[in-house]
Design a protein around this motif. Structure first.
Motif, PDB file in Angstrom:
ATOM      1  N   GLY A   1     -87.858 -23.256   2.138  1.00 10.34           N
ATOM      2  CA  GLY A   1     -88.627 -23.658   2.094  1.00 10.34           C
ATOM      3  C   GLY A   1     -89.526 -24.425   3.600  1.00 10.34           C
ATOM      4  N   LEU A   2     -90.311 -24.595   3.660  1.00  2.51           N
ATOM      5  CA  LEU A   2     -91.291 -24.970   5.082  1.00  2.51           C
ATOM      6  C   LEU A   2     -90.017 -26.313   5.947  1.00  2.51           C
ATOM      7  CD1 LEU A   2     -94.764 -25.694   4.448  1.00  2.51           C
ATOM      8  CD2 LEU A   2     -93.982 -23.383   5.814  1.00  2.51           C
ATOM      9  N   LYS A   3     -88.953 -26.856   5.523  1.00  2.00           N
ATOM     10  CA  LYS A   3     -88.431 -27.833   5.995  1.00  2.00           C
ATOM     11  C   LYS A   3     -89.785 -28.771   7.211  1.00  2.00           C
ATOM     12  CE  LYS A   3     -83.756 -26.286   5.665  1.00  2.00           C
ATOM     13  NZ  LYS A   3     -84.258 -25.476   4.566  1.00  2.00           N
ATOM     14  N   LEU A   4     -90.527 -29.364   6.968  1.00  2.00           N
ATOM     15  CA  LEU A   4     -91.340 -30.233   8.106  1.00  2.00           C
ATOM     16  C   LEU A   4     -90.489 -30.295   8.809  1.00  2.00           C
ATOM     17  CD1 LEU A   4     -94.439 -31.186   5.835  1.00  2.00           C
ATOM     18  CD2 LEU A   4     -93.717 -29.634   6.891  1.00  2.00           C
ATOM     19  N   ASN A   5     -90.587 -30.683  10.244  1.00  2.00           N
ATOM     20  CA  ASN A   5     -89.563 -31.360  11.247  1.00  2.00           C
ATOM     21  C   ASN A   5     -89.816 -32.791  11.438  1.00  2.00           C
ATOM     22  OD1 ASN A   5     -91.594 -30.303  13.293  1.00  2.00           O
ATOM     23  ND2 ASN A   5     -90.621 -28.809  13.440  1.00  2.00           N
ATOM     24  N   LYS A   6     -91.094 -33.507  11.614  1.00  2.00           N
ATOM     25  CA  LYS A   6     -91.982 -34.363  11.942  1.00  2.00           C
ATOM     26  C   LYS A   6     -92.891 -34.879  10.297  1.00  2.00           C
ATOM     27  CE  LYS A   6     -92.376 -32.830  16.074  1.00  2.00           C
ATOM     28  NZ  LYS A   6     -93.610 -32.799  17.408  1.00  2.00           N
TER      29      LYS A   6
ATOM     30  N   LEU B   1     -95.784 -29.990   1.091  1.00  2.00           N
ATOM     31  CA  LEU B   1     -95.231 -29.044   1.657  1.00  2.00           C
ATOM     32  C   LEU B   1     -94.212 -28.999   2.257  1.00  2.00           C
ATOM     33  CD1 LEU B   1     -98.102 -30.013   5.462  1.00  2.00           C
ATOM     34  CD2 LEU B   1     -97.620 -27.730   4.265  1.00  2.00           C
ATOM     35  N   SER B   2     -92.879 -30.283   2.439  1.00  2.00           N
ATOM     36  CA  SER B   2     -91.592 -31.133   2.561  1.00  2.00           C
ATOM     37  C   SER B   2     -91.370 -30.091   1.014  1.00  2.00           C
ATOM     38  CB  SER B   2     -91.547 -32.407   2.491  1.00  2.00           C
ATOM     39  OG  SER B   2     -91.901 -32.946   2.065  1.00  2.00           O
ATOM     40  N   GLU B   3     -92.032 -30.181  -0.212  1.00  2.00           N
ATOM     41  CA  GLU B   3     -90.852 -29.511  -1.408  1.00  2.00           C
ATOM     42  C   GLU B   3     -92.048 -27.709  -1.769  1.00  2.00           C
ATOM     43  OE1 GLU B   3     -89.836 -32.019  -3.354  1.00  2.00           O
ATOM     44  OE2 GLU B   3     -89.628 -32.952  -1.943  1.00  2.00           O
ATOM     45  N   ALA B   4     -92.344 -27.915  -1.149  1.00  2.00           N
ATOM     46  CA  ALA B   4     -92.294 -26.328  -0.932  1.00  2.00           C
ATOM     47  C   ALA B   4     -92.378 -25.013  -0.884  1.00  2.00           C
ATOM     48  CB  ALA B   4     -94.514 -25.867  -0.785  1.00  2.00           C
TER      49      ALA B   4
ATOM     50  N   PHE C   1     -93.793 -22.260  13.294  1.00  2.00           N
ATOM     51  CA  PHE C   1     -94.714 -21.445  12.779  1.00  2.00           C
ATOM     52  C   PHE C   1     -93.771 -19.673  12.949  1.00  2.00           C
ATOM     53  CE2 PHE C   1     -98.268 -23.754  12.207  1.00  2.00           C
ATOM     54  CZ  PHE C   1     -99.848 -23.334  12.389  1.00  2.00           C
ATOM     55  N   LYS C   2     -92.413 -20.546  13.220  1.00  2.00           N
ATOM     56  CA  LYS C   2     -91.477 -18.720  13.380  1.00  2.00           C
ATOM     57  C   LYS C   2     -91.662 -18.401  11.804  1.00  2.00           C
ATOM     58  CE  LYS C   2     -89.939 -18.841  17.994  1.00  2.00           C
ATOM     59  NZ  LYS C   2     -89.791 -21.196  17.435  1.00  2.00           N
ATOM     60  N   LYS C   3     -91.289 -19.464  10.982  1.00  2.00           N
ATOM     61  CA  LYS C   3     -90.960 -19.993   9.547  1.00  2.00           C
ATOM     62  C   LYS C   3     -91.530 -19.033   8.725  1.00  2.00           C
ATOM     63  CE  LYS C   3     -87.377 -22.670   8.553  1.00  2.00           C
ATOM     64  NZ  LYS C   3     -86.525 -23.868   9.836  1.00  2.00           N
ATOM     65  N   LEU C   4     -92.865 -18.809   9.042  1.00  2.00           N
ATOM     66  CA  LEU C   4     -94.156 -17.579   8.738  1.00  2.00           C
ATOM     67  C   LEU C   4     -93.942 -17.068   8.974  1.00  2.00           C
ATOM     68  CD1 LEU C   4     -96.726 -20.783   9.126  1.00  2.00           C
ATOM     69  CD2 LEU C   4     -95.006 -20.466   7.035  1.00  2.00           C
ATOM     70  N   CYS C   5     -92.815 -16.510   9.906  1.00  2.00           N
ATOM     71  CA  CYS C   5     -93.037 -14.855  10.325  1.00  2.00           C
ATOM     72  C   CYS C   5     -92.772 -13.557   8.995  1.00  2.00           C
ATOM     73  CB  CYS C   5     -92.315 -14.281  11.766  1.00  2.00           C
ATOM     74  SG  CYS C   5     -92.939 -12.551  11.657  1.00  2.00           S
TER      75      CYS C   5
END
Lengths: 234, 249, 227
Positions: B170-175, B148-151, B109-113
């Protein structure tokens, strides 16, 4: 300022690159995808099927019901999912564009449902939807005396062009958008306009539309025929 | 129509399409299927097809504003879907997808700031099934995770979003919170039911697992499940996590 | 004089001009438009003397009197049952059209209950889509067991074959009981699930490739491989 060269380099009478695929929705009775430039439309046909609620039924012949919808992510700025005034209007003109060629006399009290979904939008979506729907109706085996082809024509700056893309629709010196749908022998079933043109310009645009619709009609027939040829590769 | 047939086949350990009880149909995942989306994906499981588009918008930081998942069961996908606002089936689908993503904290969520305390990125995940041949949940989750991982975040110009231009970030999902739904028919436990099998499902359990940890559960269906059955289902889900996650790499 | 614009078994699309002139007559799947005969179905076009006919490749079942159809009970009233016959309309079977004798006070569900599969015949079709069925006739009865496959009704003749040759071959090669309804519902009953699966795959293959020549030989090969 004169619009001498189209933004994407096309000729004035050249529609964007097209692609069509039949049978993309296995659960539907008929379905087709039509892509023109960066606009992608999917059409699914269900029916003839029993129509509920009963008060909508016509005891003399079947009815046609169309619904046009855009996926929220099909446009640059997210569109809230669900219908709006624009999609309601387009649903209606889509129905009026397709009905004249359909023969629903064998299906009293029944309905043919056509659902159009725009997956990616870059102008010309209602025309792409109608073009896809026409192929889907043929694929579903609904009796129809001809196909319907649709394309937008219009005026960008001072030039009459075919198949406006989004950049041309938003052209700063003004653009007039004219979506047109026709049967295989040029009977017009959809005609809308917003902008400013003279009578001569309109007639010129309609001539261009005839040419474009013929091209799309050929394309639709080819896609339908090839669908049945390519069965071996499934 | 064929409900008794499906049940009687299962007595013999067979399914109408010849698959094993724990066997998924062919899975295909594609990305970038809609250019105007920040990220998009299509997931096909057999002939079930779901497309998902991710869009970003700016908003004030509220906990329920970070991820917004919506599912539209458009009538294109099935003769049983009707026009209208999302009903209970669509809402449940969206909420199951949401839970797995939110509870696994796969999005940092920090990436969304954008600006601390003032502006954040809101992530819209919009799910559109295009063909319903059963098991929409699993297909929706896979498509959502891929999208999400490509966004990629859009560019911000003069404090406003330029939706037509993307950054490289992008978002870089961690899992990946993979969801496997297990279905009980006549005491037998199956995965990935097709539309015909779905008509005779007694109960189902959707299990969302990331890195071996369970992040979400959702039981559906009119019949009950015993603790033994649930345990069995969780075991299957743990096994399937690796298998399904491979499609996201 | 007239002109023909197709070869036998060409695939045609609605709007395709098939023939010109008054010598030719439309006989199904096509219509007359001024001087021309025009396809109004996606299908295969054939010429039978002066008759131009298009065999549709798709379409819902349109009931005809005399058709043998397989249906299943979806509703009941005090004097009959309503059947789903895989088309846009439900069909009605009245107590008086049933082979068995049914007394006034008898429970109709004893004879045909919800979900029961019955082989019936279409006895009447009205202009307003009312369809009546009957089970008075040879071979018309309730069927139990087995499974039902739904195929496009226009492909039924291919599954049956000339004088029943295709369905006969399917029965022999798969060791299954097979009954084909004109409405596209096909009942299959085998001694084991594998045989039934093979019969199902064969029937679906015929449906898929019904417009391709040499299908009978192809199917023989397909079933030979499967065994």
């Amino acid at each position: 300022m004169s619009y001498t060269k189209r933004i994407d380099g096309r000729k004035f009478d050249e529609p964007r690159k097209m692609e069509a695929k039949i049978g993309v929705i296995p659960r539907a009775d008929g379905s087709a995808m039509f892509k023109i430039g960066d606009t992608i439309a999917i059409a699914a046909v269900y029916g003839p099927r029993e129509l509920h609620p009963k008060f909508l039924q016509n005891p003399e012949k079947g009815i046609l019901r169309c619904n046009y919808d855009m996926a929220s992510f099909s446009v640059p700025e997210r569109k809230k999912p669900g219908p709006n005034r624009r999609s309601t209007e387009i649903s209606m003109v889509t129905e009026k564009a397709l009905l004249p060629v359909l023969d629903l006399n064998q299906f009293p009290n029944a309905v043919v449902d056509v659902f159009v979904e725009i997956v990616q939008a870059n102008a010309g979506t209602r025309c792409a939807g109608i073009t896809a729907a026409s192929m889907a109706l043929a694929h579903a085996g609904v009796p129809m005396r001809n196909l319907i082809s649709a394309v937008s024509v219009g005026k960008v700056g001072d030039k009459i062009v075919i198949d406006l893309d989004k950049n041309e629709e938003d052209y700063e010196d003004g653009a007039t958008d004219i979506p047109v749908a026709m049967t295989g022998n040029h009977e017009i079933t959809l005609l809308q306009l917003d902008g400013e043109v003279t009578k001569d310009e309109l007639l010129k645009a309609l001539e261009l539309a005839k040419k474009g619709c013929s091209e799309i009609d050929k394309f639709q027939r080819k896609a339908l025929k090839e669908f049945y040829k390519g069965v071996k590769d499934e | 129509m064929n409900n008794d047939y499906i049940r009687s086949l299962l007595e013999k350990g067979k399914r109408i399409d010849g698959r094993k009880l724990d066997e998924f149909r062919k899975i295909i995942i594609e990305t970038n299927i809609s250019k105007n989306a920040a990220g998009s994906a299509r997931c096909k499981i057999g002939s079930t097809e779901v497309i998902v588009g991710v869009k970003f918008d700016m908003g004030e930081p509220y906990p329920d504003r970070t991820i917004i998942v919506t599912a539209e069961l458009i009538p294109v996908a099935s003769p049983d879907f009707e026009l209208g606002p999302p009903g209970s089936k669509a809402t449940e689908l969206a909420r199951i997808v949401d839970r797995g993503i939110r509870e696994s904290k796969c999005i940092d969520f920090k990436k969304l700031c954008i600006k601390e305390g003032e502006k954040i990125w809101m992530v819209f995940i919009d799910i559109y099934p295009l063909n319903d041949d059963g098991n929409l949940v699993d297909a929706s989750v896979l498509a959502s995770l891929k999208a999400l991982s490509e966004a990629k975040f859009p560019k911000i110009v003069d404090g406003r979003i330029d939706h037509e231009n993307k950054t490289n970030n992008g978002l870089k999902l961690n899992k990946f919170p993979i969801t496997t739904t297990m279905y009980k028919i006549n005491g037998n436990i199956l995965v990935d039911v097709n539309n015909k099998e779905e008509q005779v499902v007694d109960a189902r359990l959707s299990v969302s697992i990331a890195d071996g940890n369970i992040h979400a559960l959702q039981k559906g269906g009119n019949a009950s499940l015993s603790v033994e059955e649930i345990t069995k289902m969780i075991d299957i889900a743990i096994k399937k996590e690796k298998e399904l996650a491979s499609f996201l790499k | 004089m007239g002109k023909i614009f197709f070869k036998e078994k060409d695939l045609v699309v609605p709007g395709d001009i098939l023939a010109e002139g008054i010598d030719y007559l439309p006989s199904g799947g096509c219509i007359r438009e001024n001087d021309n005969i025009v396809a109004n179905h996606l299908g295969l076009v054939i010429l039978d003397n002066r008759f131009v006919k298009v065999i549709p490749l798709a379409g819902k079942y349109v009931p005809k009197v005399g058709d043998t159809v397989i249906g299943y009970v979806v509703d009941m009233s005090f004097n009959g049952w309503f059947f789903d016959i895989n088309g846009p309309y439900e069909a009605a079977l009245m107590v008086k059209d049933v082979a068995e004798f049914i007394d006034k006070d008898m429970d109709l569900a004893q004879f045909y209950n919800f979900g029961d599969l019955v082989i019936t015949q279409v006895s009447r079709v009205t202009r307003y889509s009312n369809i009546n069925l009957t089970t008075k006739g040879p071979g018309l009865r309730k069927i139990t067991g087995g499974k039902v496959i739904a195929i496009t009704p226009t492909k039924v003749p291919r599954v049956i074959g000339k004088q029943g040759s295709m369905v006969q071959m399917l029965k022999e090669k798969t060791n299954c009981n097979i009954i084909v309804g004109q409405n596209g519902l096909v009942w299959v009953e085998g001694k084991n699930p594998n045989d039934e699966l093979m019969a199902t795959e064969a029937i679906l293959k015929i449906e898929h490739e019904s417009h391709i020549d040499g299908l009978t030989d192809k199917m023989k090969e397909f079933l030979g491989e499967k065994k």
